[in-house]
Design an enzyme around this catalytic site. Structure first.
Site, mmCIF file in Angstrom:
data_model
loop_
_atom_site.group_PDB
_atom_site.id
_atom_site.type_symbol
_atom_site.label_atom_id
_atom_site.label_comp_id
_atom_site.label_asym_id
_atom_site.label_seq_id
_atom_site.Cartn_x
_atom_site.Cartn_y
_atom_site.Cartn_z
ATOM 1 N N PRO A 127 0.815 -1.224 0.000
ATOM 2 C CA PRO A 127 0.000 0.000 0.000
ATOM 3 C C PRO A 127 0.849 1.276 0.000
ATOM 4 C CG PRO A 127 -0.936 -1.604 1.506
ATOM 5 C CD PRO A 127 0.342 -2.199 0.999
ATOM 6 N N ILE A 156 -1.532 -7.687 -6.310
ATOM 7 C CA ILE A 156 -0.689 -8.843 -6.647
ATOM 8 C C ILE A 156 -1.375 -9.691 -7.726
ATOM 9 C CG2 ILE A 156 0.536 -10.858 -5.737
ATOM 10 C CD1 ILE A 156 1.547 -7.996 -4.813
ATOM 11 N N GLU A 364 4.876 -3.384 -13.620
ATOM 12 C CA GLU A 364 6.299 -3.730 -13.810
ATOM 13 C C GLU A 364 7.149 -2.470 -14.054
ATOM 14 O OE1 GLU A 364 7.409 -7.408 -15.582
ATOM 15 O OE2 GLU A 364 5.489 -8.351 -15.112
HETATM 16 N N1 COS Z 1 19.972 -5.346 -11.364
HETATM 17 C C1 COS Z 1 20.771 -5.634 -10.306
HETATM 18 N N2 COS Z 1 20.903 -4.798 -9.251
HETATM 19 C C2 COS Z 1 20.248 -3.630 -9.279
HETATM 20 C C3 COS Z 1 19.414 -3.263 -10.350
HETATM 21 C C4 COS Z 1 19.294 -4.167 -11.433
HETATM 22 N N3 COS Z 1 18.531 -3.893 -12.490
HETATM 23 N N4 COS Z 1 18.876 -2.050 -10.106
HETATM 24 C C5 COS Z 1 19.346 -1.659 -8.922
HETATM 25 N N5 COS Z 1 20.179 -2.619 -8.418
HETATM 26 C C6 COS Z 1 20.941 -2.570 -7.176
HETATM 27 C C7 COS Z 1 21.813 -1.324 -7.146
HETATM 28 O O1 COS Z 1 23.075 -1.577 -7.771
HETATM 29 C C8 COS Z 1 21.971 -1.073 -5.667
HETATM 30 O O2 COS Z 1 22.939 -1.949 -5.144
HETATM 31 P P1 COS Z 1 24.113 -1.408 -4.160
HETATM 32 O O3 COS Z 1 23.393 -0.841 -2.972
HETATM 33 O O4 COS Z 1 24.936 -2.625 -3.872
HETATM 34 O O5 COS Z 1 24.828 -0.355 -4.944
HETATM 35 C C9 COS Z 1 20.605 -1.497 -5.109
HETATM 36 O O6 COS Z 1 20.046 -2.415 -6.064
HETATM 37 C C10 COS Z 1 19.677 -0.340 -4.903
HETATM 38 O O7 COS Z 1 19.517 0.312 -6.150
HETATM 39 P P2 COS Z 1 19.062 1.821 -6.300
HETATM 40 O O8 COS Z 1 19.803 2.672 -5.312
HETATM 41 O O9 COS Z 1 19.110 2.187 -7.739
HETATM 42 O O10 COS Z 1 17.534 1.716 -5.795
HETATM 43 P P3 COS Z 1 16.397 2.818 -5.736
HETATM 44 O O11 COS Z 1 15.734 2.728 -4.427
HETATM 45 O O12 COS Z 1 16.921 4.141 -6.157
HETATM 46 O O13 COS Z 1 15.303 2.263 -6.790
HETATM 47 C C11 COS Z 1 14.219 1.936 -8.880
HETATM 48 C C12 COS Z 1 15.532 2.048 -8.095
HETATM 49 C C13 COS Z 1 13.409 3.201 -8.850
HETATM 50 C C14 COS Z 1 14.687 1.668 -10.286
HETATM 51 C C15 COS Z 1 13.394 0.740 -8.344
HETATM 52 O O14 COS Z 1 12.861 1.034 -7.088
HETATM 53 C C16 COS Z 1 12.276 0.332 -9.279
HETATM 54 O O15 COS Z 1 12.497 -0.357 -10.280
HETATM 55 N N6 COS Z 1 11.017 0.707 -8.939
HETATM 56 C C17 COS Z 1 9.857 0.264 -9.659
HETATM 57 C C18 COS Z 1 9.366 -0.985 -9.043
HETATM 58 C C19 COS Z 1 8.436 -1.716 -9.956
HETATM 59 O O16 COS Z 1 8.722 -1.956 -11.111
HETATM 60 N N7 COS Z 1 7.295 -2.097 -9.401
HETATM 61 C C20 COS Z 1 6.358 -2.871 -10.115
HETATM 62 C C21 COS Z 1 5.912 -3.949 -9.199
HETATM 63 S S1 COS Z 1 6.088 -5.520 -9.821
HETATM 64 S S2 COS Z 1 4.530 -5.714 -11.033
#
Ligand code: COS
Length: 383
Positions: A127, A156, A364
């Protein structure tokens, strides 16, 4: 990468025939009843659709990313709800186990998933945690050989059908961000799991989402994916990278169907004494849709091939998801426009697709999240 052209063409032919003969005729029933008929689910299992991405060693077809994209192009030339039923099992629900799971976890969970006996669901969103995936609050507290999970997951997909969840939960409350998150495999029958009411969505009838509430749910410590705490966020991100190419391929398939139906309509529908397809302003809309669709298809195949070659395609996957999901929105909008009044009423199914495709820009990772991932990737590469 295509491993064997003949086998691949055989599979694509079977999927194409299945879509034409079984799925397309059932679209309206699914939309009206919000259910995929049991005999269709049975046939989907027989075709091996639940095991598309699971390696052959575990009973699946072990498709490469390029092969998976080609199958999605075909499978999605119909209502997206059909793909959604297999989508979480071949995609985000199972890939965490495949990418980061232990040998025991793969042996136990992948074969029933590949057969379609078990549906996998991906439980990340909450949420208060959507785009900011690292802010999840669902807590998993270690208690002997178990973890006790408390929290709520939201929207979900396939939760009502799920036999297992790939669950992201916070094992280290001192770590507020990504590093405190662990991925678990959770048997959906575990006591303490309850489901909310099925969400009443704008579209994609037949694909179900709901809340999943975890209340003192005891999960064996052996179910931590990969056996190590704190890696769950990275597992989720890797899973989503692949999932974004998959969704982009889905968008291409749906857009292809929409454009085909629209072209046929434009060639049959006469105004001012001639088919509307002969009017240049209609042609412009058809041409824009064909051009964008071609671009999206090419992007998806390029990203898929790069992933198969072992490249890091985080940025390209986000480009594909961003472009293809926006593209199918525009294609659907033009489809309504070309159909005119017939596109706005339910009879032709065009307005249903218009509502269905709206989701692609949201789940996604929203378009805005894809933009962030792309730009961050550019900055990282440049420095
Ligand atoms: N593959 C591997 N590792 C990854 C990665 C990837 N694609 N993206 C990020 N990471 C790692 C980073 O390298 C970082 O690791 P370290 O702390 O060791 O450096 C860690 O994960 C955190 O990454 P980051 O700081 O970039 O995280 P953020 O909180 O800034 O978030 C986003 C990044 C916004 C890209 C992420 O939260 C996201 O994708 N949000 C959308 C979520 C989503 O798609 N939701 C849909 C639900 S599922 S239907």
């Amino acid at each position: 990468m295509i491993r064997d052209t003949e086998t691949m063409n055989g599979l694509l032919d079977s999927v194409r025939r299945f879509v034409r003969e079984r799925l397309a005729p059932a679209e309206e029933v699914v939309a009206e009843t919000d259910q995929i008929p049991a005999d269709i689910v049975h046939d989907m299992k027989q075709l091996g659709l639940f095991g598309l991405t699971i390696p052959e060693a575990y009973g699946g077809l072990g498709l490469t990313m390029e092969e998976e994209a080609l199958v999605m192009f075909e499978l999605c030339e119909t209502a997206p709800a059909f793909r959604s039923l297999i989508g979480t099992t071949v995609g985000i629900g199972s890939q965490g186990i495949l990418m980061d799971g232990t040998a025991e976890q793969k042996d136990r969970w992948l074969p029933p998933l590949a057969r379609g006996d078990l549906i996998a669901s991906f439980a990340l969103t909450e949420p208060e945690s959507g785009s900011d995936a690292a802010s999840i609050r669902t807590r998993a507290r270690r208690d002997g050989e178990h973890y006790v999970v408390d929290g709520t997951k939201r929207f979900i997909t396939n939760a009502p059908e799920a036999g297992m969840f790939t669950l992201m939960a916070r094992t280290d409350p001192a770590q507020k961000g990504a590093s405190g998150i662990t991925a678990f495999i959770v048997d959906a029958k575990t006591p303490g799991i309850s489901l909310g009411r099925i969400d009443r969505k704008m579209g994609q009838k037949g694909a179900h989402t709901c809340d999943v509430v975890f209340d003192g749910v005891r999960v064996p410590a052996a179910n931590v994916i990969g056996g190590v705490e704190g890696r769950g966020f990275k597992t989720a991100m890797k899973v989503l990278d692949k999932g974004r190419i998959h969704i982009a391929a889905v968008c291409v398939g749906v857009a292809e169907r929409l454009l085909r139906d629209t072209l046929r309509y434009a060639m049959e529908r006469k105004q001012f004494g001639q088919p509307i397809a002969e009017f240049q302003l209609v042609q412009a809309m058809l041409a824009d849709s064909r051009t964008e669709l071609y671009a999206a298809r090419t992007m998806v195949l390029d990203a898929a091939r790069r992933r198969d070659a072992g490249e890091d395609v985080s940025t390209e996957a986000a480009c594909c998801k961003y472009y293809a999901s926006e593209m199918v929105g525009r294609v659907a909008d033009r489809a309504v426009q070309i159909h005119g009044g017939a596109g706005y009423v339910a009879d032709h199914g065009i307005e249903r697709y218009y509502r269905d495709v709206r989701l692609f820009r949201i789940y996604e990772g929203t378009s805005q999240i894809q933009q962030i991932v792309i730009a961050r990737g550019m900055v990282r590469q440049a420095s």
